[in-house]
Design an enzyme around this catalytic site. Structure first.
Site: not given
Ligand code: UD1
Length: 366
Positions: A204-206
């Protein structure tokens, strides 16, 4: 003598796309230099990928580092302009959709240096993503478009980009996967992390998922619920670490938070996973190739072929546990592969590059 082609990379997802193009171009004897903008700079986000992918060391490193969207884009724009100043350059090749991509394209266009865009034509039609703006602008500034999926041709045509500069070449990121598939050691990766046979990988990084508190809280709740049904490994990108932690994200035996992994290590882990939960762009494609079910926590994707032909499904954080449970009770992999995901995209691109810069190897066509 033909002036060199300048390949520009900057962030993690660029490296696996550029490696096969540089290798195939080197095999054709094309003069080329590799410019690293330094958008990603930690060893785990950059150097380890160069080693894993056998990518040559950058000839030039701009060292721009992190910053706001504007700061980072402006820093690459200025620094790459200095590289182009007074340097004969036959072509600038940019990759994907990161800030380094659009900034290098802007510098080159102002210096009237032609641009080739690898991974042209992808669209999420979601302008809240910085990547979507980067894609649209880069495509408009480019003279040559290397398209990885059939929808790319349609999307380019819709904005008037057609003709001999558009080449459907397949997916060079899949070339890297094909080239490294034999090195993917799922048992080794599982043993190193002491994982059970059945586990999920999450990434997860958006900004839309991690930057604001409410979004981060939804992600933490999703990971906690997922970990109740399957052991989850989460190699955590530096972006969002603090905000997810503020929402109570903690490593447990069922939810293993680890540092970002290198290319081979990460894909070895994915290779052995029962399912993947992600908001990454590239991982939607890699899981399609590896036939691992993928739940993408986004309302849209610029890679719809991974949904129509592949293993990918778009979902919300709230729906992940139920979808994961369904995958665990029965799932069959699609039989087909998107067209030209065959490990030879880099060679196709290099042959076109040879034609563009007028190399004696130009006679070969795509
Ligand atoms: C960038 C890309 C995104 C891609 C992602 C892959 C843009 C607009 N976004 O997002 O499309 O999916 O890379 O990783 O270009 N940081 C470090 N070490 C590093 C690099 C970054 O700690 O080596 C931290 C910094 O705090 C930085 C933050 O991560 O502010 C975000 O980095 P940045 O390059 O701005 O964007 P990404 O989120 O990585």
């Amino acid at each position: 003598m033909t002036p060199p082609i300048l390949h520009v990379v900057g962030a993690r997802p660029n490296f696996m796309k550029a490696a096969p193009v540089l290798a195939a171009s080197a095999a054709l004897g094309l003069p080329q230099l590799l410019v690293h903008t330094g958008q990603h700079y930690d060893r785990a986000m950059s150097a380890v990928f160069f080693e894993d992918l056998g990518l040559q060391a950058p000839d030039i490193n701009l060292g721009v580092g992190s910053g706001s969207q504007a700061e980072q884009t402006a820093a690459v724009l200025l620094a790459f302009d200095r590289v182009l100043d007074g340097r004969a350059t036959s072509l600038v090749v940019v990759y994907g959709d990161v800030n380094s991509t659009v900034a290098a394209a802007l510098s080159a266009s102002k210096r009237n240096v032609p641009i080739a865009h690898v991974e042209a034509g992808l669209r999420s039609f979601d302008d809240s993503m910085p990547e979507e703006i980067n894609r649209r602008v880069t495509d408009l500034l480019s003279s040559y478009h290397f398209v990885t999926a059939p929808e790319g041709l349609v999307n380019l045509e819709a904005v008037g980009i057609t003709g001999p500069g558009v080449h459907f070449v397949g997916n060079p990121m899949i070339d890297s996967l094909v080239n490294n598939e034999a090195r993917l050691d799922r048992d080794g990766a599982r043993a190193t992390l002491g994982l059970p046979d059945t586990y999920a990988v999450a990434t997860i990084h958006r900004p839309a998922n991690v930057d604001d508190a409410a979004a981060a809280a939804r992600i933490v709740a999703m990971l906690t619920a997922l970990a109740a049904i399957i052991t989850v490994v989460l190699p955590l990108h530096p972006r969002g670490r603090a905000s997810l932690a503020r929402q109570g994200l903690q490593s447990t035996d069922r939810l293993r938070i680890i540092e970002p992994l290198g290319y081979v290590e990460f894909l070895s882990l994915v290779r052995g996973a029962r399912l993947v939960v992600t908001d990454s762009g590239g991982l939607q494609e890699e899981t399609t190739y590896l036939r691992i079910p993928c739940l993408t926590i986004r309302p849209n994707t610029e890679r719809p072929v991974t949904v129509t032909l592949g293993t990918n499904r778009l979902t919300t954080p709230e729906d992940v546990p139920e979808q994961a449970a369904r995958i665990l009770t029965g799932w069959s992999a699609p039989a087909t592969m998107p067209p030209l995901w065959d490990g030879h995209a880099g060679e196709r691109i290099a042959r076109v590059l040879a034609q563009i810069v007028g190399s004696p190897h130009a006679a070969i066509t795509t």
